[in-house]
Write a protein that holds these residues in place. Sequence first.
Motif, mmCIF file in Angstrom:
data_model
loop_
_atom_site.group_PDB
_atom_site.id
_atom_site.type_symbol
_atom_site.label_atom_id
_atom_site.label_comp_id
_atom_site.label_asym_id
_atom_site.label_seq_id
_atom_site.Cartn_x
_atom_site.Cartn_y
_atom_site.Cartn_z
ATOM 1 N N VAL A 48 51.204 -22.227 45.226
ATOM 2 C CA VAL A 48 50.334 -21.065 45.006
ATOM 3 C C VAL A 48 51.110 -19.760 45.186
ATOM 4 C CG1 VAL A 48 48.374 -19.783 45.974
ATOM 5 C CG2 VAL A 48 48.165 -22.223 45.534
ATOM 6 N N ALA A 49 51.852 -19.678 46.295
ATOM 7 C CA ALA A 49 52.573 -18.432 46.573
ATOM 8 C C ALA A 49 53.627 -18.128 45.522
ATOM 9 C CB ALA A 49 53.184 -18.502 47.966
ATOM 10 N N PRO A 50 54.521 -19.092 45.225
ATOM 11 C CA PRO A 50 55.509 -18.761 44.186
ATOM 12 C C PRO A 50 54.878 -18.416 42.852
ATOM 13 C CG PRO A 50 55.843 -21.007 45.028
ATOM 14 C CD PRO A 50 54.770 -20.380 45.828
ATOM 15 N N VAL A 51 53.802 -19.119 42.556
ATOM 16 C CA VAL A 51 53.149 -18.795 41.285
ATOM 17 C C VAL A 51 52.561 -17.396 41.364
ATOM 18 C CG1 VAL A 51 51.179 -19.378 39.802
ATOM 19 C CG2 VAL A 51 52.703 -21.183 40.608
ATOM 20 N N SER A 52 51.969 -17.085 42.514
ATOM 21 C CA SER A 52 51.363 -15.768 42.664
ATOM 22 C C SER A 52 52.407 -14.674 42.518
ATOM 23 C CB SER A 52 50.703 -15.659 44.041
ATOM 24 O OG SER A 52 49.662 -16.586 44.148
ATOM 25 N N PHE A 53 53.566 -14.920 43.115
ATOM 26 C CA PHE A 53 54.615 -13.909 43.051
ATOM 27 C C PHE A 53 55.445 -14.025 41.787
ATOM 28 C CE2 PHE A 53 53.564 -13.769 47.522
ATOM 29 C CZ PHE A 53 53.622 -12.403 47.800
ATOM 30 N N GLY A 54 55.096 -14.977 40.902
ATOM 31 C CA GLY A 54 55.837 -15.144 39.662
ATOM 32 C C GLY A 54 57.242 -15.661 39.919
ATOM 33 N N ASP A 55 57.407 -16.371 41.032
ATOM 34 C CA ASP A 55 58.728 -16.866 41.412
ATOM 35 C C ASP A 55 58.956 -18.229 40.769
ATOM 36 O OD1 ASP A 55 61.022 -17.636 42.578
ATOM 37 O OD2 ASP A 55 60.326 -17.434 44.649
ATOM 38 N N SER A 56 59.568 -18.198 39.583
ATOM 39 C CA SER A 56 59.748 -19.470 38.864
ATOM 40 C C SER A 56 60.725 -20.376 39.585
ATOM 41 C CB SER A 56 60.248 -19.199 37.437
ATOM 42 O OG SER A 56 61.485 -18.534 37.506
ATOM 43 N N GLY A 96 61.176 -20.453 42.855
ATOM 44 C CA GLY A 96 60.430 -21.022 43.991
ATOM 45 C C GLY A 96 59.451 -22.085 43.525
#
Lengths: 551, 179
Positions: A68-76, A78
Amino acid sequence: MTRPVDRFLFRSKDASLRRKLILSVELNCFAGIVIASAALFAHQVYSLRGQFAAEMTALARMVATYAVAPVSFGDSKGTTEVLGGLQVRPEITAAVLRNPEGKALALYGASASEMSAAAPMEPGFRQWDFTVVQPLELHGEKLATLQVFASFRPVFFDALKNFVPAMALALVVSFAGVAFLTRISAKVLLGGLDRLGASVARVASTADYSVRAPEAGRDEVGSLTAAFNHMLGELQAADASLRSTNASLAGEILERKRLEKALVASSRRAGMAEVATGVLHNVGNVLNSLNVSVHLVRDRLESSELKNLQKAVDLMRPHIDNPGPFFANDPKGPLVLKFVAELSVQLENERVAFLEEVQALARSVEHIKEVVSTQQNYAHTAGVIENLDGRELLEDAIRINQVSLERHGVTIEAAPLQPLPLSTDRHQVLQILVNLISNGIHALDSEPAGHRRLRISAARNTESVRFDVEDHGVGIAADNLTRIFQPGFTTRRDGHGFGLHSGAIAARTIGGSLQAHSEGLGRGARFTLIVPLSPTRLTRNQACQPTASLP
Amino acid sequence: MAFARKILLGILLLFIPMAAQAADSSLEYRVKAGFLFHFAMFVEWPATILPPGAPLRIGLLAPPEVCSDIEQSLAGKSAAGHPLVTERVTTEALAKDAPHILFVQRSADISPSALAQILGDRPVLVVGETSGFASSGGAIGFVIRGDTLRFQVNLAAASHANLQLSGQLASLAEIVKAR
């Protein structure tokens, strides 16, 4: 019909019960263990499937949470790293994280082309493959969807790889245990039966009924043993009784043999007496006829014209030397000549009558000879078969009884008969007919003189000649109709009860029959003799229709 | 759904390579505004300080143009049920009234330790962009790694401010300790 497997396992019905029992139990146990193992494996696979699904779902949920967090931050990067956590389970073949528009944000284990939008979205099992679809949400907002693809195949084969040796080991151990326990059980269960079998074999081989099978409890074998012992007890008692009976029977047999010998001797004597009685009876009948002829000859001799010849001779004696003048001058001469001429005629008549009587006497004597001869060979020799005329036989029988008929004032009523040719034993038939006529004469004694009539008829058909002798005398009671042919049975005061008995036997001897009919006491009686035209033409008791009878 | 789309659009914008970050200051702060928005999503304030549905105040200690960019980016947004409210603050005002999140632009001439003294143990998520901001006592400090904007987290500072950082946020951050 025995199935092949039964034939294979038990070979035949001759296999021992122990072998069948052990094999049966072992087979059942083996089948049970195999089925139980298969069911256990199936259950384990089912559980594994459930567990696998739960684990994959939990892992997907965990990864989704951490994504959820990496997706939220757009961290591909991560996001990819988080998806890389799926490698803890080698069964996971691929995973993809898609945004709500379906675009792949991150991939695991597969290229983007492989994870096209066509990849299935439905969660659950499809054959070996299991798909988890896990949404990524943050504070109620759906950020993306994680799809995880896993294969159950390695889990299944791992389980199989682990299970098969374990099952094989369990089977071997179980089967060994079952075999061991089955043999112990068979020994316990069949022990009583074995002991019973040994007792049965001992009884069978020694016939010793005092043997008893050992007690075997209260189960079925015990009951069988008790029943067997009870049966042995009964057999022992029966055997003892049988031996006792046998001993007494042996004594009885000896006694019977002795009595039998005595009886044979007695029978022989009785038979001889019977023959003698028959001879006397038949000879007596013929002697009556003979007596008649003798009296007739005597009477005729007494009244013979021969004495008148002496008177004529006395008249001619003085003229023997010179008979011419006597016959020419003496008036007695022509009278003497006439007298002699008439006398010669009368003497010729007398000679003929004497000749007939002498011939009758000769026939009677011949009949006596035949009677004696026949009776001597009564039971052993067959009579001589001759071609005869039944009518002559009947006339002879009447003639033999002629004196008796006259003495008793009995008249014969008989229609003129046609010739009745037949082939039979003359003397047997004659004896029967003489006897029937004699019986008829005596049966008419109760009737007033001048009213005693004996009806005699004979008839012939294609198979037999039938003779009927019917009187209207004392008759026969119904009870006696079946007894009159028994030896020694008679209703006459001076009777000896042999005539009808010997007549019936004679009729049977020539292949015919003798029957009696009476309406009852005082109603007269009719005796019917059936004689076959030839000895083989007619069986006994066959009837025939009359062709001539008295009015 | 529209909200999620906006976030994702934001994220897409955020991950535009930062090689020319100085060239477009506006873009930089719109990206950082997005980060601030997500920090609000992954940080938990005491309920007494931020009751459910209450506005989440973001204080901006920055030049007006930067404040303007950030205000535009966050205008009308809500995080975890809290409407976001941006405020332009001064160091002096912080002593009296502190926001929930305080963004300290590099031009603000104040060190994290000084800010800590001003704020005390009040639950304020202090976010800065100067080098070594987190290790100097700030809760979160932006850093550039290659062409990617990332952030450092000082868990002790956050804990001191009675803030609960999500593990997921921590998993994305570089964890630093105060020097």
